[in-house]
Design a protein around this motif. Sequence first.
Motif, PDB file in Angstrom:
ATOM      1  N   GLY B  95     -63.551 -61.397  -0.380  1.00  0.00           N
ATOM      2  CA  GLY B  95     -64.709 -61.483  -1.265  1.00  0.00           C
ATOM      3  C   GLY B  95     -64.869 -62.863  -1.867  1.00  0.00           C
ATOM      4  N   SER B  99     -67.593 -65.531  -0.616  1.00  0.00           N
ATOM      5  CA  SER B  99     -68.632 -65.884  -1.582  1.00  0.00           C
ATOM      6  C   SER B  99     -68.707 -67.391  -1.761  1.00  0.00           C
ATOM      7  CB  SER B  99     -68.356 -65.237  -2.932  1.00  0.00           C
ATOM      8  OG  SER B  99     -68.253 -63.859  -2.789  1.00  0.00           O
ATOM      9  N   GLY B 244     -69.150 -58.648  -2.235  1.00  0.00           N
ATOM     10  CA  GLY B 244     -67.829 -58.883  -1.673  1.00  0.00           C
ATOM     11  C   GLY B 244     -66.883 -57.711  -1.903  1.00  0.00           C
TER      12      GLY B 244
END
Lengths: 314, 311
Positions: B95, B99, B244
């Motif tokens: 995640g 990101s 995420g």
Amino acid sequence: MSAPVIDPVRPAAPDTPAGRSTKAQRTTPARFDTALGWNDKPGAAWTLRILLCLIALAVFAAPFLTIFSGAFTTNPSGSSLSFLPHNSTLLNFEVAGERGIWDYLGNSLVIAGGGLLLQLVVCTLAAYALARHRFRGQALIMMLFMMTLMLPEEVIAIPLSLVLGDVPVVHLDLKGTVWGVILPLGAWGFSVMMLTEFMKDIPAEIEEAARLDGVGELRMLWQIILPLCRPALGVAGVLGFIMIWDQYLLPLIASKDPTDYTVTVALSILRTDPEVGSGVVLAGAVIALIPSLIVYLLLQRSLVTGIAAGATKG
Amino acid sequence: MTATATAPVARRGLDKKAVGRRAFNKKAVIPWLFLAPGLLLALVFKFWPMAKGIWLSFFDVRPFLGDQWIGLDNYERVLSDHRFQDAIGHTLILGIGQSFGAILLGFALALLLEGQARSLKILRTAVFLPAVTATAVVGELWRLMYYPTSDGLLNSGLHLLGLGPVQFLDNPDLALYSTMAMGIWIWAPYNMVILLAGLAGVDRSLYEAAAMDGVSLWQRLRWVTLPAIRPALMIVLTLATIRGLRVFTEVYVLTGGGPAGSTDVWMTRAYTLGFTRNDIGGASAASVVLLCVTLLLTVMVNYLRKRGEAR
């Protein structure tokens, strides 16, 4: 995802009003048009930019060529792929057709068409009530629709699959039918909020004049409000389509057996089939890709507007 | 707005006096008729499953035998399961890495492709393709790019550099990062569009003023562009973080959680538990944990953002 993210999408041109106006007036040189001050005259920076653009193109767009070239190549042997097909053939599509890819595509199209229609109708009706009426509990209802965005299929997958097998009160089994995928897609918080914001901006005078003429609620929505909302409906439509086409978990849990799969989910069947090579998988990928590609290329302006206004893909 | 808003209210008052209570009720019912389909669908397919999930998470779900209340046992079992604990780590790495990677790359793309020229518009259209392609299709594409023999697409490139074939998806140490690369590839163009909208809003005269003050390009980016697109950056960051945490499809189509569970994230774990091992109670508990974390994070980010705006 949340309220501050969503901005009303206005019918005005989406891309860079500031940049455009400077271009129209041409009061400033080009190097003030962009954050990096790109120059539009040939030079070292100009060459570097072209080089970087080519790399970006190679990284983000060229891989799509391999899907197409592989799909039209007799036997790409799983690995020897190139950007252009050698011995082009339709054999892969024939084999994919024998494995039922057209049926899967049919499922997908029914779900995308029905789901989108339902979604647009449901969200427009809700947005009309939220934007053009005042009633008790309005804020609460708005919050409920916002919360649907925080409950994506992933988070509620397990109980949702139980609910789809036995819908409360009416005790219907939706599994194995297209309704199992279509109905959960109906209330999409993003569309509701975007359409609400847009409808709020329609001047009340228009509505009042119509009301004085004795126009009822349904005709008001259909003949007065909706025609003014066309840009927002375009955004809701194209984003809704992309969102529905991207669904993976929902068709998976709503299916009873693999014949219920959508074309995107069915790719995994082709992949795990030991008798077909990756050329057939790629043919399937092409078939799954083309509808979204067409929608994107035709309606990309609406799409970009919507995303810039704070859309969510998942 | 205020003047026009009061008009219907006044008229509603008139109706009430003239026609009596029934007409007023009819008027009050109308918005609910319009809301009914949406509320019904949301109730049945979103909120009811959520409630059911929370309810089931406290039970040992046994088909045909009847469910048995076991309190917090499911939560204890899920949270102490080492595969779920591993999944937390994978989810966070994936995640956060995905990101930030997608934001940095998206920002770079936005800077590169900003402008009004027609060629740039065409380029943006092409670069945006990954974001509109169904994740399942992207997964198939990347499986082929990652093909493990030396004639695979990426490996043949590495071969030219004299590097041996890399097992992108079969090496447990590498598979998670291979998945991350695909995630960045999908989301960077998406972020680019949001950031381009942010860049378009930057006041051009600031660039001129900066040029007159003789600041460097880097200073201009840091002190003019970045503050101006901070709202857009915040949006991108919020969306990416929440996305995420519940990542599923990308992992499921690319690796299915393997090899040896090295790419198993929270949701693939919950899916396996619920649908492969039929442990509905445990899977529900896992979903509820995810739901709570997502809600908490959303509220927190919104709070921080509001405070930032107030300042």
